[in-house]
Scaffold this active site. Structure first.
Site, PDB file in Angstrom:
ATOM      1  N   GLU A   1      -8.582   0.112  -2.998  1.00 39.06           N
ATOM      2  CA  GLU A   1      -9.477   0.116  -1.831  1.00 39.06           C
ATOM      3  C   GLU A   1     -10.409   1.306  -2.005  1.00 39.06           C
ATOM      4  OE1 GLU A   1      -7.118   0.614   1.644  1.00 39.06           O
ATOM      5  OE2 GLU A   1      -6.136  -1.308   1.427  1.00 39.06           O
TER       6      GLU A   1
ATOM      7  N   GLU B   1     -10.663  -9.640   2.862  1.00 35.45           N
ATOM      8  CA  GLU B   1      -9.424  -9.228   3.529  1.00 35.45           C
ATOM      9  C   GLU B   1      -9.793  -9.114   5.002  1.00 35.45           C
ATOM     10  OE1 GLU B   1      -7.265  -5.796   1.982  1.00 35.45           O
ATOM     11  OE2 GLU B   1      -6.559  -5.385   4.019  1.00 35.45           O
TER      12      GLU B   1
ATOM     13  N   ASN C   1       0.854  -1.194   0.000  1.00 33.23           N
ATOM     14  CA  ASN C   1       0.000   0.000   0.000  1.00 33.23           C
ATOM     15  C   ASN C   1       0.891   1.247   0.000  1.00 33.23           C
ATOM     16  OD1 ASN C   1      -1.450   2.286   1.003  1.00 33.23           O
ATOM     17  ND2 ASN C   1      -3.079   0.937   1.654  1.00 33.23           N
TER      18      ASN C   1
ATOM     19  N   ARG D   1      -7.385  12.773   0.067  1.00 31.68           N
ATOM     20  CA  ARG D   1      -6.321  13.338   0.911  1.00 31.68           C
ATOM     21  C   ARG D   1      -4.923  12.832   0.555  1.00 31.68           C
ATOM     22  NH1 ARG D   1      -6.943   9.936   6.504  1.00 31.68           N
ATOM     23  NH2 ARG D   1      -9.099  10.576   6.399  1.00 31.68           N
TER      24      ARG D   1
ATOM     25  N   HIS E   1      -3.938  -4.515   7.582  1.00 29.04           N
ATOM     26  CA  HIS E   1      -4.112  -3.409   8.532  1.00 29.04           C
ATOM     27  C   HIS E   1      -3.257  -3.626   9.783  1.00 29.04           C
ATOM     28  CE1 HIS E   1      -5.619   0.249  10.097  1.00 29.04           C
ATOM     29  NE2 HIS E   1      -6.507   0.378   9.122  1.00 29.04           N
TER      30      HIS E   1
ATOM     31  N   ARG F   1      -9.691   7.914  -1.446  1.00 30.33           N
ATOM     32  CA  ARG F   1     -10.670   8.372  -0.450  1.00 30.33           C
ATOM     33  C   ARG F   1     -11.574   9.453  -1.037  1.00 30.33           C
ATOM     34  NH1 ARG F   1     -10.498   7.543   4.917  1.00 30.33           N
ATOM     35  NH2 ARG F   1      -8.955   6.030   5.624  1.00 30.33           N
TER      36      ARG F   1
ATOM     37  N   HIS G   1      -5.732   3.489  -1.742  1.00 32.31           N
ATOM     38  CA  HIS G   1      -7.092   3.793  -1.279  1.00 32.31           C
ATOM     39  C   HIS G   1      -7.452   5.173  -1.823  1.00 32.31           C
ATOM     40  CE1 HIS G   1      -9.971   4.069   2.470  1.00 32.31           C
ATOM     41  NE2 HIS G   1     -10.568   4.394   1.351  1.00 32.31           N
TER      42      HIS G   1
ATOM     43  N   THR H   1      -8.594   3.581   8.226  1.00 29.31           N
ATOM     44  CA  THR H   1      -9.839   2.806   8.209  1.00 29.31           C
ATOM     45  C   THR H   1     -10.142   2.261   9.607  1.00 29.31           C
ATOM     46  OG1 THR H   1      -9.165   2.150   5.990  1.00 29.31           O
ATOM     47  CG2 THR H   1     -11.027   0.977   6.946  1.00 29.31           C
TER      48      THR H   1
ATOM     49  N   HIS I   1       0.872   6.286   1.651  1.00 21.52           N
ATOM     50  CA  HIS I   1       1.596   7.275   2.463  1.00 21.52           C
ATOM     51  C   HIS I   1       2.751   7.954   1.738  1.00 21.52           C
ATOM     52  CE1 HIS I   1      -1.195   6.758   5.554  1.00 21.52           C
ATOM     53  NE2 HIS I   1      -0.924   5.479   5.712  1.00 21.52           N
TER      54      HIS I   1
HETATM   55  N1  PXP Z   1      -6.059  -2.941   4.248  1.00 24.04           N
HETATM   56  C1  PXP Z   1      -7.002  -1.968   4.356  1.00 24.04           C
HETATM   57  C2  PXP Z   1      -8.401  -2.315   3.992  1.00 24.04           C
HETATM   58  C3  PXP Z   1      -6.661  -0.674   4.785  1.00 24.04           C
HETATM   59  O1  PXP Z   1      -7.616   0.266   4.860  1.00 24.04           O
HETATM   60  C4  PXP Z   1      -5.320  -0.389   5.084  1.00 24.04           C
HETATM   61  C5  PXP Z   1      -4.936   0.985   5.507  1.00 24.04           C
HETATM   62  O2  PXP Z   1      -4.994   1.850   4.424  1.00 24.04           O
HETATM   63  C6  PXP Z   1      -4.377  -1.424   4.942  1.00 24.04           C
HETATM   64  C7  PXP Z   1      -4.776  -2.688   4.547  1.00 24.04           C
HETATM   65  C8  PXP Z   1      -2.930  -1.209   5.213  1.00 24.04           C
HETATM   66  O3  PXP Z   1      -2.762  -0.971   6.572  1.00 24.04           O
HETATM   67  P1  PXP Z   1      -1.343  -0.493   7.095  1.00 24.04           P
HETATM   68  O4  PXP Z   1      -1.048   0.809   6.421  1.00 24.04           O
HETATM   69  O5  PXP Z   1      -1.548  -0.387   8.572  1.00 24.04           O
HETATM   70  O6  PXP Z   1      -0.359  -1.551   6.722  1.00 24.04           O
END
Ligand code: PXP
Length: 236
Positions: free
Chosen positions: A69, A150, A6, A48, A187, A44, A42, A100, A9
């Site tokens: 996502e 997931e 992901n 953001r 997550h 949003r 993701h 989330t 960030h």
């Molecule tokens: N899966 C989902 C559905 C999420 O919303 C997120 C956070 O954006 C993640 C995985 C990844 O989580 P993390 O950034 O804590 O690894």
């Protein structure tokens, strides 16, 4: 077993200065070169971090699997059916949340979710739902046509009673397989807490962001992804 990185960030950092860098597209390519099996973003409602421009470029450029996502809304479904990522993971979204909060409660939104899922599938997009480890949610996910789940590992990753949490996750993962669903987890997963998750054979995919991007600040993204790839691929 697969790792989807992901990269939200990277875009968070870009948006902190409203700059054009660091570019998440470059990050995606670095992650792929380090052995990632896929890229997750993701989109949003408030845009953001990731924006439509990122999503389109990622679809055009990356060589692995793009996982979008998104909230289960008409706006997002229209974007997804036009850009066609390889898969979509439906997640809950609350305005102003830091990240989330919890899994999607599909028992509450089942009829809407069913329509969005069938629309996406008609556009050749694989669809999954992000769920808390709850067997009723899993059964409903299968009933409304989801192809994978997931499992939300946020509670697991924060719990002092990690063994209780892993038992719950393993039970739900087995139930999901019985329903014919592929099982992913995500997550709050980091380089340490992934160890117990790797013992759950039914989990075949991981979505990991924050821990990897945070480590990348110190060792670089390619190294940070590569370390996670080694943990995941070396496990079985
Ligand atoms: N899966 C989902 C559905 C999420 O919303 C997120 C956070 O954006 C993640 C995985 C990844 O989580 P993390 O950034 O804590 O690894």
């Amino acid at each position: 077993m697969e790792l989807s990185v992901n990269i939200d960030h990277i875009a968070t950092l870009r948006e902190a200065r409203k700059e054009v860098f660091p570019d998440p597209i470059y990050g995606a390519v670095e992650a792929e070169l380090a052995g990632a099996d896929g890229i997750t973003v993701h989109l949003r409602g408030d845009r953001r971090h990731i924006k439509e421009r990122d999503l389109q470029l990622l679809k055009d450029i990356i060589k692995t699997e793009l996982n979008l996502e998104m909230a289960a809304t008409t706006e997002m479904t229209n974007i997804a059916t036009s850009i066609k990522p390889h898969r979509v993971t439906l997640v809950p979204e609350a305005p102003g949340e830091i990240t989330t909060q919890g899994g999607l409660n599909i028992l509450q939104i089942k009829e809407d979710a069913k329509l969005f899922i069938s629309n996406l599938k008609n556009h050749d997009v694989r669809v999954g739902v992000f769920l808390d480890p709850d067997i009723e949610q899993v059964k409903e996910a299968a009933r409304i046509g989801a192809q994978y789940i997931e499992i939300n590992t946020n509670e697991y990753s924060r719990s002092k009673y990690i063994k209780n949490e892993i038992i719950k996750i393993a039970r739900v993962a087995k139930a999901a397989r019985r329903e014919g669903l592929t099982v992913h987890a995500g997550h709050g997963i980091d380089y340490k807490n992934i160890a117990y998750l790797l013992t759950v054979n039914e989990i075949t995919g991981y979505s990991i962001g924050f821990a990897i991007i945070a480590r990348a600040v110190f060792v670089g993204l390619r190294q940070a992804v590569s370390e996670m790839v080694t943990l995941i691929k070396g496990a079985r």
